[in-house]
Design an enzyme around this catalytic site. Structure first.
Site, PDB file in Angstrom:
ATOM      1  N   LYS A  22       0.888  -1.224  -0.143  1.00 30.97           N
ATOM      2  CA  LYS A  22       0.000  -0.044   0.046  1.00 30.97           C
ATOM      3  C   LYS A  22       0.884   1.121   0.190  1.00 30.97           C
ATOM      4  CE  LYS A  22      -1.844   1.748   3.986  1.00 30.97           C
ATOM      5  NZ  LYS A  22      -1.586   3.208   4.152  1.00 30.97           N
ATOM      6  N   ASN A  23       1.820   1.316   0.825  1.00 33.38           N
ATOM      7  CA  ASN A  23       2.751   2.623   0.990  1.00 33.38           C
ATOM      8  C   ASN A  23       3.485   2.733  -0.116  1.00 33.38           C
ATOM      9  OD1 ASN A  23       1.456   2.946   3.489  1.00 33.38           O
ATOM     10  ND2 ASN A  23       3.124   2.451   4.856  1.00 33.38           N
ATOM     11  N   CYS A 117      -5.108   8.612   9.576  1.00 30.10           N
ATOM     12  CA  CYS A 117      -5.177   8.049  11.009  1.00 30.10           C
ATOM     13  C   CYS A 117      -5.117   8.972  11.973  1.00 30.10           C
ATOM     14  CB  CYS A 117      -4.087   6.989  11.195  1.00 30.10           C
ATOM     15  SG  CYS A 117      -4.588   5.168  10.348  1.00 30.10           S
ATOM     16  N   ARG A 122       0.744  15.117  12.943  1.00 27.29           N
ATOM     17  CA  ARG A 122       1.523  14.753  11.455  1.00 27.29           C
ATOM     18  C   ARG A 122       1.399  16.063  10.553  1.00 27.29           C
ATOM     19  NH1 ARG A 122      -1.059   9.069   9.668  1.00 27.29           N
ATOM     20  NH2 ARG A 122       1.067   8.829   8.649  1.00 27.29           N
ATOM     21  N   ASP A 307       4.798   0.985  12.148  1.00 25.18           N
ATOM     22  CA  ASP A 307       3.668   0.418  11.500  1.00 25.18           C
ATOM     23  C   ASP A 307       3.596  -1.002  11.847  1.00 25.18           C
ATOM     24  OD1 ASP A 307       2.836   2.550  10.143  1.00 25.18           O
ATOM     25  OD2 ASP A 307       3.318   1.924   8.140  1.00 25.18           O
ATOM     26  N   ARG A 400      -8.315  -0.334   4.996  1.00 27.62           N
ATOM     27  CA  ARG A 400      -7.555   0.507   4.264  1.00 27.62           C
ATOM     28  C   ARG A 400      -6.306  -0.100   4.035  1.00 27.62           C
ATOM     29  NH1 ARG A 400      -6.596   5.599   7.731  1.00 27.62           N
ATOM     30  NH2 ARG A 400      -5.403   5.933   5.916  1.00 27.62           N
TER      31      ARG A 400
HETATM   32  C1  UD1 Z   1       4.399   7.003   6.001  1.00 28.73           C
HETATM   33  C2  UD1 Z   1       3.498   5.834   6.109  1.00 28.73           C
HETATM   34  C3  UD1 Z   1       3.061   5.324   7.347  1.00 28.73           C
HETATM   35  C4  UD1 Z   1       4.140   5.385   8.338  1.00 28.73           C
HETATM   36  C5  UD1 Z   1       5.041   6.584   8.265  1.00 28.73           C
HETATM   37  C6  UD1 Z   1       6.233   6.492   9.127  1.00 28.73           C
HETATM   38  C7  UD1 Z   1       2.532   6.089   3.782  1.00 28.73           C
HETATM   39  C8  UD1 Z   1       1.444   6.439   2.867  1.00 28.73           C
HETATM   40  N1  UD1 Z   1       2.376   5.914   5.031  1.00 28.73           N
HETATM   41  O1  UD1 Z   1       3.324   8.125   6.625  1.00 28.73           O
HETATM   42  O2  UD1 Z   1       2.449   4.068   7.267  1.00 28.73           O
HETATM   43  O3  UD1 Z   1       3.528   5.074   9.823  1.00 28.73           O
HETATM   44  O4  UD1 Z   1       5.619   6.943   6.990  1.00 28.73           O
HETATM   45  O5  UD1 Z   1       7.078   5.323   8.754  1.00 28.73           O
HETATM   46  O6  UD1 Z   1       3.687   5.612   3.267  1.00 28.73           O
HETATM   47  N2  UD1 Z   1       6.611  15.126  10.342  1.00 28.73           N
HETATM   48  C9  UD1 Z   1       6.725  16.541  10.537  1.00 28.73           C
HETATM   49  N3  UD1 Z   1       6.724  17.098   9.461  1.00 28.73           N
HETATM   50  C10 UD1 Z   1       6.466  16.985   7.867  1.00 28.73           C
HETATM   51  C11 UD1 Z   1       6.170  15.632   7.783  1.00 28.73           C
HETATM   52  C12 UD1 Z   1       6.154  14.592   8.943  1.00 28.73           C
HETATM   53  O7  UD1 Z   1       6.648  16.900  11.428  1.00 28.73           O
HETATM   54  O8  UD1 Z   1       6.455  17.608   7.145  1.00 28.73           O
HETATM   55  C13 UD1 Z   1       6.365  13.976  11.385  1.00 28.73           C
HETATM   56  C14 UD1 Z   1       5.118  13.429  11.319  1.00 28.73           C
HETATM   57  O9  UD1 Z   1       4.257  14.112  12.133  1.00 28.73           O
HETATM   58  C15 UD1 Z   1       5.674  12.056  12.021  1.00 28.73           C
HETATM   59  C16 UD1 Z   1       6.946  11.888  11.364  1.00 28.73           C
HETATM   60  O10 UD1 Z   1       7.493  13.077  10.987  1.00 28.73           O
HETATM   61  O11 UD1 Z   1       5.582  12.330  13.624  1.00 28.73           O
HETATM   62  C17 UD1 Z   1       7.111  11.086  10.421  1.00 28.73           C
HETATM   63  O12 UD1 Z   1       5.956  11.060   9.384  1.00 28.73           O
HETATM   64  P1  UD1 Z   1       6.453  10.681   7.859  1.00 28.73           P
HETATM   65  O13 UD1 Z   1       7.619   9.929   7.843  1.00 28.73           O
HETATM   66  O14 UD1 Z   1       6.105  11.832   7.043  1.00 28.73           O
HETATM   67  O15 UD1 Z   1       4.934   9.792   7.789  1.00 28.73           O
HETATM   68  P2  UD1 Z   1       3.951   9.527   6.556  1.00 28.73           P
HETATM   69  O16 UD1 Z   1       4.777   9.920   5.123  1.00 28.73           O
HETATM   70  O17 UD1 Z   1       2.745  10.217   6.769  1.00 28.73           O
END
Ligand code: UD1
Length: 420
Positions: A22-23, A117, A122, A307, A400
């Site tokens: 999925k990711n 979620c 985030r 995850d 999902r």
């Molecule tokens: C992706 C995965 C999710 C997984 C996560 C961490 C997908 C679709 N989803 O989510 O399943 O749990 O990686 O491995 O691939 N953050 C900031 N600023 C930003 C971006 C992120 O502060 O601009 C923080 C987030 O709040 C979080 C952390 O960084 O605490 C990691 O987030 P991120 O790696 O971006 O996760 P996703 O890409 O949303």
């Protein structure tokens, strides 16, 4: 609303084919917007989130067709609108990944601030900071991110303050069509980023450093069409391995990439599992024994994945001994604790990021509620071990991320039924 009804106490055993990730499928589908030519994606999993992304591409004006083998073909020769609406983005954070490709190719995009979620605030500040560095003008107004770069993006050096999977993906895609060279620093190194990078290379992108913390992209004028198969889902694979271990079972996964499961396989071995890996297979055998408690601390890849934290907590809940679980990626990712305790687990929370799990001899069935995607799979694992029949409500969260979970568990001998 669908529920899962699970009668616990059976050892999972058998062979299972792992679905596409999925990711990985989600960013790859967003990335199809970078090309004006048809792009064919195979092995996209049949999941609600993937349908949402396909719906979003359709709303933007891309032609999307799905053939009888579930291959998805996207043709984004032109788009009707450069706006990703709230209704679609709120249900899935990954929808935000259309921002980079749209600004890069069309010089303009409006994307609603994301939902997904409920596992913490985030933010998307790193995505926006990077796009600004590439020359886009970015404003946040009325709940939308509005980005414009009428004369195109220009390559530059971007240092991300935190390691972010989505941020790395959005910026990597945007940089493919920027003028000159972009160097992204402090990148996430997740296998899904490597998969996205390989997909973009298939379309003619110039990318090096995939899988390292520095990715370099030399922009090209246009990406062409192509065909790409999505990688195996390491989270799905890990979930079934943990489920089998919790039940004392033995399973063989096929069509999987063991290299992407390093930290999880190591922890499973510490829990007492015999693991064997082939090129595209992983087998696990618990020999009927109770797992041993194992401490877990989540961190970006190659560390233990956030995850899979909830699933491992379910395993520890029935393990011999006490284990600590530290969540370092998300600030509110222990919503399953309360539900696992309803099933008889003995888990204490110490603040927002630490849990101590005292393994118990047995769990007992109870009605429980899924709260987010991975939390719900921990309830499935606990229910597979618990005495009696557990009903899990709100399983739309599970749908999902897990393709036909009840069928796959039935195939392994689990007593699992979907009821409405
Ligand atoms: C992706 C995965 C999710 C997984 C996560 C961490 C997908 C679709 N989803 O989510 O399943 O749990 O990686 O491995 O691939 N953050 C900031 N600023 C930003 C971006 C992120 O502060 O601009 C923080 C987030 O709040 C979080 C952390 O960084 O605490 C990691 O987030 P991120 O790696 O971006 O996760 P996703 O890409 O949303």
């Amino acid at each position: 609303m669908d529920k899962l009804r699970i009668t616990g106490g059976r050892r999972l055993s058998g062979k299972l084919r792992v679905s596409g990730a999925k990711n990985s499928a989600l960013p790859i589908l967003a990335g199809t917007l970078l090309s004006a030519e048809p792009v064919k994606i195979s092995r996209a999993p049949h999941l609600h989130d993937v349908t949402t992304m396909i719906e979003l591409l359709g709303t933007l004006g891309a032609d999307v067709t799905i053939d009888e083998k579930l291959n998805v073909e996207v043709s984004a020769c032109k788009l009707d609108q450069l706006l990703a609406p709230y209704e679609l983005v709120k249900t899935m954070r990954a929808s935000f990944l259309v921002l980079g490709p749209m600004v890069a190719r069309f010089g303009e995009a409006q994307v609603s601030l994301p939902g997904g979620c409920a596992i913490g605030s985030r933010p998307v500040d790193q995505h926006l900071k990077g796009l600004e560095a590439l020359g886009a003008e970015v404003v946040v107004e009325d709940g939308y991110v509005k980005a414009s770069a009428p004369r195109g993006l220009t390559g530059t050096q971007v240092y991300m303050d935190i390691v972010t999977v989505g941020g790395t993906e959005n910026l990597m895609m945007a940089a493919c069509l920027a003028r000159g060279v972009t160097t992204l620093q402090n990148c996430a190194r997740e296998p899904e980023i490597v998969d996205l990078g390989r997909f973009l290379q298939t379309l003619g992108a110039n990318i090096s450093g995939l899988g390292t913390s520095t990715i370099e992209i030399e922009g090209v004028d246009a990406l062409h069409g192509g065909t790409y198969a999505v990688m195996a889902d390491r989270v799905e694979a890990g979930t079934y391995l943990i489920a089998a271990a919790a039940t004392g079972g033995d399973i063989e996964l096929i069509d999987v990439d063991p290299a992407t499961l390093g930290a999880v396989l190591e922890k499973l071995q510490h829990a007492g599992a015999q693991i064997q890996t082939g090129e595209t297979t992983v087998s696990l055998d618990m020999g009927g024994s109770r797992p041993i408690a194992v401490d877990i601390e989540t961190s970006p890849y190659p560390g233990f994945p956030t995850d899979m934290q909830a699933q491992f907590m379910a395993l520890n809940a029935v393990a011999d001994g006490t284990a600590s679980i530290k969540e370092n990626i998300f600030e509110n990712r222990f919503m399953h604790v309360q539900e696992l305790n309803r099933l008889g687990a003995s888990i204490e929370l110490h603040g927002q990021s630490m849990a101590v799990v005292h393994g118990v001899d047995r769990l007992k069935a109870a009605p429980v509620m899924a709260t987010d995607l991975r939390a719900s799979s921990s309830l499935v694992i606990a229910a597979l071990v618990a005495e009696g029949t557990t009903t899990i409500d709100r399983i739309y969260h599970i749908d999902r991320g897990y393709e036909t979970i009840e069928e796959k568990l039935q195939q392994l001998g689990g007593a699992v039924q979907r009821v409405s």
